[in-house]
Every structure is written in C-alpha cells, then in structure tokens.
Design a protein around this motif. Structure first.
Motif, PDB file in Angstrom:
ATOM      1  N   ALA A  23       0.805  -1.223   0.000  1.00  0.00           N
ATOM      2  CA  ALA A  23       0.000   0.000   0.000  1.00  0.00           C
ATOM      3  C   ALA A  23       0.833   1.266   0.000  1.00  0.00           C
ATOM      4  O   ALA A  23       0.336   2.328  -0.390  1.00  0.00           O
ATOM      5  CB  ALA A  23      -0.927   0.009   1.214  1.00  0.00           C
ATOM      6  N   PHE A  24       2.091   1.183   0.435  1.00  0.00           N
ATOM      7  CA  PHE A  24       2.943   2.368   0.510  1.00  0.00           C
ATOM      8  C   PHE A  24       4.290   2.061  -0.107  1.00  0.00           C
ATOM      9  O   PHE A  24       4.761   0.911  -0.094  1.00  0.00           O
ATOM     10  CB  PHE A  24       3.138   2.802   1.969  1.00  0.00           C
ATOM     11  N   ALA A  25       4.953   3.090  -0.619  1.00  0.00           N
ATOM     12  CA  ALA A  25       6.275   2.912  -1.211  1.00  0.00           C
ATOM     13  C   ALA A  25       7.045   4.221  -1.149  1.00  0.00           C
ATOM     14  O   ALA A  25       6.459   5.304  -1.137  1.00  0.00           O
ATOM     15  CB  ALA A  25       6.154   2.442  -2.668  1.00  0.00           C
ATOM     16  N   GLY A  26       8.374   4.102  -1.105  1.00  0.00           N
ATOM     17  CA  GLY A  26       9.238   5.256  -1.300  1.00  0.00           C
ATOM     18  C   GLY A  26       9.495   6.132  -0.097  1.00  0.00           C
ATOM     19  O   GLY A  26       9.891   7.289  -0.267  1.00  0.00           O
ATOM     20  N   TRP A  27       9.356   5.606   1.115  1.00  0.00           N
ATOM     21  CA  TRP A  27       9.545   6.477   2.285  1.00  0.00           C
ATOM     22  C   TRP A  27      10.863   6.174   2.997  1.00  0.00           C
ATOM     23  O   TRP A  27      11.437   5.104   2.859  1.00  0.00           O
ATOM     24  CB  TRP A  27       8.379   6.307   3.246  1.00  0.00           C
ATOM     25  N   ASP A  28      11.329   7.139   3.783  1.00  0.00           N
ATOM     26  CA  ASP A  28      12.533   7.015   4.588  1.00  0.00           C
ATOM     27  C   ASP A  28      12.161   6.347   5.912  1.00  0.00           C
ATOM     28  O   ASP A  28      11.427   6.917   6.717  1.00  0.00           O
ATOM     29  CB  ASP A  28      13.128   8.410   4.838  1.00  0.00           C
ATOM     30  N   ARG A  29      12.676   5.161   6.143  1.00  0.00           N
ATOM     31  CA  ARG A  29      12.292   4.391   7.340  1.00  0.00           C
ATOM     32  C   ARG A  29      12.805   4.992   8.639  1.00  0.00           C
ATOM     33  O   ARG A  29      12.416   4.534   9.716  1.00  0.00           O
ATOM     34  CB  ARG A  29      12.820   2.963   7.231  1.00  0.00           C
ATOM     35  N   ARG A  30      13.646   6.004   8.569  1.00  0.00           N
ATOM     36  CA  ARG A  30      14.161   6.612   9.798  1.00  0.00           C
ATOM     37  C   ARG A  30      13.474   7.934  10.126  1.00  0.00           C
ATOM     38  O   ARG A  30      13.769   8.534  11.175  1.00  0.00           O
ATOM     39  CB  ARG A  30      15.668   6.852   9.698  1.00  0.00           C
ATOM     40  N   THR A  31      12.545   8.387   9.286  1.00  0.00           N
ATOM     41  CA  THR A  31      11.890   9.664   9.565  1.00  0.00           C
ATOM     42  C   THR A  31      10.374   9.629   9.487  1.00  0.00           C
ATOM     43  O   THR A  31       9.720  10.553   9.981  1.00  0.00           O
ATOM     44  CB  THR A  31      12.389  10.768   8.611  1.00  0.00           C
ATOM     45  N   ILE A  32       9.795   8.607   8.871  1.00  0.00           N
ATOM     46  CA  ILE A  32       8.338   8.578   8.736  1.00  0.00           C
ATOM     47  C   ILE A  32       7.862   7.143   8.566  1.00  0.00           C
ATOM     48  O   ILE A  32       8.592   6.291   8.021  1.00  0.00           O
ATOM     49  CB  ILE A  32       7.865   9.441   7.540  1.00  0.00           C
ATOM     50  N   GLU A  33       6.668   6.871   9.054  1.00  0.00           N
ATOM     51  CA  GLU A  33       5.949   5.635   8.783  1.00  0.00           C
ATOM     52  C   GLU A  33       4.640   6.046   8.121  1.00  0.00           C
ATOM     53  O   GLU A  33       3.778   6.650   8.758  1.00  0.00           O
ATOM     54  CB  GLU A  33       5.708   4.867  10.081  1.00  0.00           C
ATOM     55  N   PRO A  34       4.460   5.760   6.818  1.00  0.00           N
ATOM     56  CA  PRO A  34       3.286   6.270   6.101  1.00  0.00           C
ATOM     57  C   PRO A  34       1.949   5.869   6.699  1.00  0.00           C
ATOM     58  O   PRO A  34       0.995   6.653   6.674  1.00  0.00           O
ATOM     59  CB  PRO A  34       3.457   5.684   4.695  1.00  0.00           C
ATOM     60  N   ALA A  35       1.849   4.656   7.245  1.00  0.00           N
ATOM     61  CA  ALA A  35       0.571   4.226   7.830  1.00  0.00           C
ATOM     62  C   ALA A  35       0.242   5.055   9.066  1.00  0.00           C
ATOM     63  O   ALA A  35      -0.918   5.425   9.280  1.00  0.00           O
ATOM     64  CB  ALA A  35       0.625   2.749   8.174  1.00  0.00           C
ATOM     65  N   TYR A  36       1.266   5.356   9.893  1.00  0.00           N
ATOM     66  CA  TYR A  36       1.034   6.213  11.051  1.00  0.00           C
ATOM     67  C   TYR A  36       0.596   7.602  10.601  1.00  0.00           C
ATOM     68  O   TYR A  36      -0.327   8.191  11.162  1.00  0.00           O
ATOM     69  CB  TYR A  36       2.303   6.349  11.896  1.00  0.00           C
TER      70      TYR A  36
END
Length: 434
Positions: free
Chosen positions: A174-187
C-alpha cells in the motif's frame, strides 16, 4: 543481560558509579526533608517495577530533582516519554482509527482521488480504495463505513487493511518510497485522513474513543468492518505514578508520540501532562483551522513535504525543535548535553534516537523490538534499564536478538547490523528481562 567486553564492563561500571554517586550526593536533602520543618520533600517512586529499576528511577529523581543541592538556579531537567505501549497498554491512534471507521467519520478525498491523502500510497492502493469507497459519498462527505451495509463494510475493510497491514485487501503493497528513519506512512495516514476536521473535532472523536476503550474490559475486541480489532486501552499505573513524581520533583515532562497531536492531547490529560507538552503528528491547516492532508515539517523538512513525523530520527528533530527551541537543520542533529533530555522512556525501534539522546537514564519497556532491545541489552554506558510491560508482558524471546546481522533497518528498508556510537557492531543479545 549478555555480558559486555572487559573494557565495556569497566565503562558501564564507571557510568553506574557516577550515577550512584550523584544519587548519594542528592540523598542528603531528601533525607533531611523527612525531618520536621524541612523545606523540600523528594517524591518516592511507587512499587511494581522489575529488579532494581525502582531504585534506579529514584536515583534519577534524587540526583536531578528540585531537592538536589546543585539544582537551584538551573533549568528544569527534561524527561520525555513515548506514549503508545509506553505510558498506556495498546495504541490510542489505533483506537481512534477504529472509532472513526465504526462511526463513519472518514471523508471521501478530493475528487475521489486517494493519492491526495498520502504521497506514499501506491497505485494499487489508490485503485483499491477508489473501487471500495468511491461510489459511497461525494468528495468531502463522510464515508458510511459503520452503517453495516455490504458496501460500507467493504470500504471500511479496505481502509483498515491499508492502515493496519500496509497492504490492500488483495495483498498488494500500500505504501512505497519512504525514509524508514523519519516517517511511517501508515502512522501518518491517520492524521491525514482527518482532513476537513478541526483539531477540536478530532479531540472530540478521540475523547469518545477513550471513553469506550477505558470502559471495555482487558482483552475486549470490537468489530471494524468485517474484522475484529483490539477494543481496550489502559493507563499503566506505574508510568502515571512516575510522571507525577517527576513533575513534583521539578522535571519538565513531555510526551512524544507518532499518534496524531489532538488524540494524544486528550489521553495525556489522564496522566497530568498538558496539551502544550505533547508532541504528536501535526497537520497543516487551512485559514479557518481545518486539517489538510499534509503535515508540519521539522528541521530541513518544510511544512507540507510530508517526509518527517515524530518517528525514529524525526522524534529527535521534533523534541529538539519544540522542547529545546533548536531551529533549522540543526534540529535533526544530536545536541550538546545541556540541550538534551536527562530521561527518556520508550518501547519500540521508533524510539531509539530520542532514547539514545537521554543523558542520565533510559527506560525501555520490552516488546521484543530488535534494534531497541539490542541497544538496551548492550547497555554500553550503564544508563539503560529494561522493564517488562506492566500488563500482559511478553514471554522471553526464544532466539537471541539479531543485533550483529539484521537488527537495524536502514533508510531504504535494508536490514543491517546495529552499531554503537563508535561504529563497532553490537553482538547478538539474549532476552533476559521478561
């Protein structure tokens, strides 16, 4: 705990002795306060803690509290707590999302285009959401996700799947392309889905969810769409007591959470933390105060860029910005000792950065999270303490934490070893506090 090397044992022992020595220095005014006419009384940490954790927390209060001889004239020492599963059992963001779905409060996005709700939604997710929900309401109107009809249930199920599993009902990412150390798209998606509502309205939703979840018995479930979800939340009495004791001792106590700002404000009142001492995910707003689907930024991240929330390194940035007044890109960096919290408490890998920044003591609730437990059990400076969850604690993790191989998650999601500050690799750690 796994035994560190000889050098690291000596380093940890030295740090522990320094803390203990400070506590002994501070013990004099605390003891003196018990005598008639004494001017200062040191709060005492209540019971219910694992091992010597209560004593370590008391040392912290004795050393840094208002009764300590070195404190007068200094700024208040800062303490920062994560919220979900640190101060309460279960997740107040989840509780709010479930309430929104059950009560039909999530609005159809602009033009029926779900990509406007998150820049990280995949085409598969936007298509699945549009197919499930697109025909049920006009843009800006609430979706009937709680009316019990087959169509409303399908829409609720799709939203809940994307939020709770980061995948569509069909199993597509459902999500792609985010920085795992600064954001969690589901949150981040939960506050983004409150677009069109004011903070006051979101607080009212959170208050209703709070009432339901506190009234429900431990272990209760609720139906969300066609699924069954957790239906209860509880405050941890020990954490409530600790927060109150720290405040009485003169600490400046803050909450930093990856749940929405208005939601945590409602819950934080229950432990005596005011809204102006809560740092949650914050929406940008329209001129009349309604939430947009975009988020406030921190450090080098501008408002509306939606790339940094109160998550891992983002928590560090937001604490530096709000608590210590650090502006610009500097807020993303570790600050000098005098501009950092002395105490921090957390339960998840999302908390590692602000916990590492704490200068005196770091409390970890054991939820078997790899990176966090690797760092806590390694305990190189002697300032980490581990406690089982106060309600329904986890059983001992059978296998060691994979610290030396895959315990760390990189910005792109690639796993790797957990490194100390000197870049040495933390060896695998055995789970010993449960």
């Amino acid at each position: 705990m796994t035994r560190p090397s000889t050098a690291r044992r000596l380093q940890a022992a030295g740090a522990a002795l320094a803390i203990a020595a400070g506590a002994l220095v501070a013990a004099a005014p605390a003891a003196q306060a018990a005598r008639p006419g004494a001017h200062c009384t040191t709060p005492q940490v209540g019971a219910g803690w694992y091992g010597d954790n209560r004593a370590r927390l008391q040392q912290l209060i004795d050393q840094y509290g208002r009764c300590a001889t070195h404190r007068p004239g200094h700024d208040k020492p800062v303490a920062v707590f994560d919220w979900d599963n640190t101060v309460v059992k279960n997740d107040v963001g989840d509780a709010t999302m479930f309430w929104l779905l059950r009560n039909g409060k999530i609005r159809q996005p602009a033009r029926g285009d779900w990509s406007t709700t998150s820049r990280y939604l995949t085409p598969a997710a936007t298509k699945a959401l549009a197919q499930a929900c697109g025909a049920l309401a006009r843009p800006g109107a609430p979706l009937p996700t709680g009316n019990g009809t087959p169509a409303g249930t399908r829409c609720a199920d799709e939203i809940n799947a994307v939020y709770g599993t980061a995948a569509t009902k069909a199993g597509a990412a459902a999500f792609a392309g985010w920085d795992r150390r600064t954001i969690e798209p589901a949150y981040a998606w939960l506050p983004q889905l409150t677009q069109g509502y004011t903070a006051r309205e979101v607080r009212s939703f959170a208050a209703a969810a709070r009432t339901e979840n506190l009234a429900a018995p431990i272990g209760a479930t609720q139906q969300v769409g066609s699924a069954t979800a957790t239906g209860w939340v509880r405050y941890y009495d020990q954490q409530k007591d600790l927060i109150g004791g720290l405040q009485k001792a003169g600490f400046d106590v803050w909450i930093s959470s990856a749940s929405p700002q208005p939601v945590v404000e409602v819950w934080a009142k229950g432990v005596g933390v005011a809204a102006d001492h809560v740092i949650g995910i914050r929406n940008t707003t329209t001129y009349d105060g309604a939430n947009t689907a975009h988020l406030q930024g921190c450090g080098s991240v501008r408002d509306g860029a939606d790339t940094m929330i109160t998550y891992v390194d983002g928590k560090r940035c937001w604490i530096n910005k709000v608590v210590f007044g650090v502006r610009g890109a500097a807020a993303e960096k570790v600050q000098p000792v005098g501009r950092r919290q002395v105490f921090a408490a957390g339960d998840s890998d999302t908390d590692v950065s602000f916990l590492r920044d704490a200068t005196a003591l770091r409390l970890v609730l054991n939820r078997n999270k790899n990176e966090l437990m690797c760092r806590a059990y390694d305990n190189g400076d002697g300032r980490w303490i581990v406690n089982p969850m106060f309600i329904e604690p986890k059983k001992q993790k059978a296998a060691p934490y994979p610290c030396a191989t895959t315990g760390f998650t990189g910005r792109d999601g690639t796993p790797g070893p957990v490194l100390r500050g000197d870049a040495s690799v933390i060896p695998d750690q055995r789970d010993s506090v449960y």
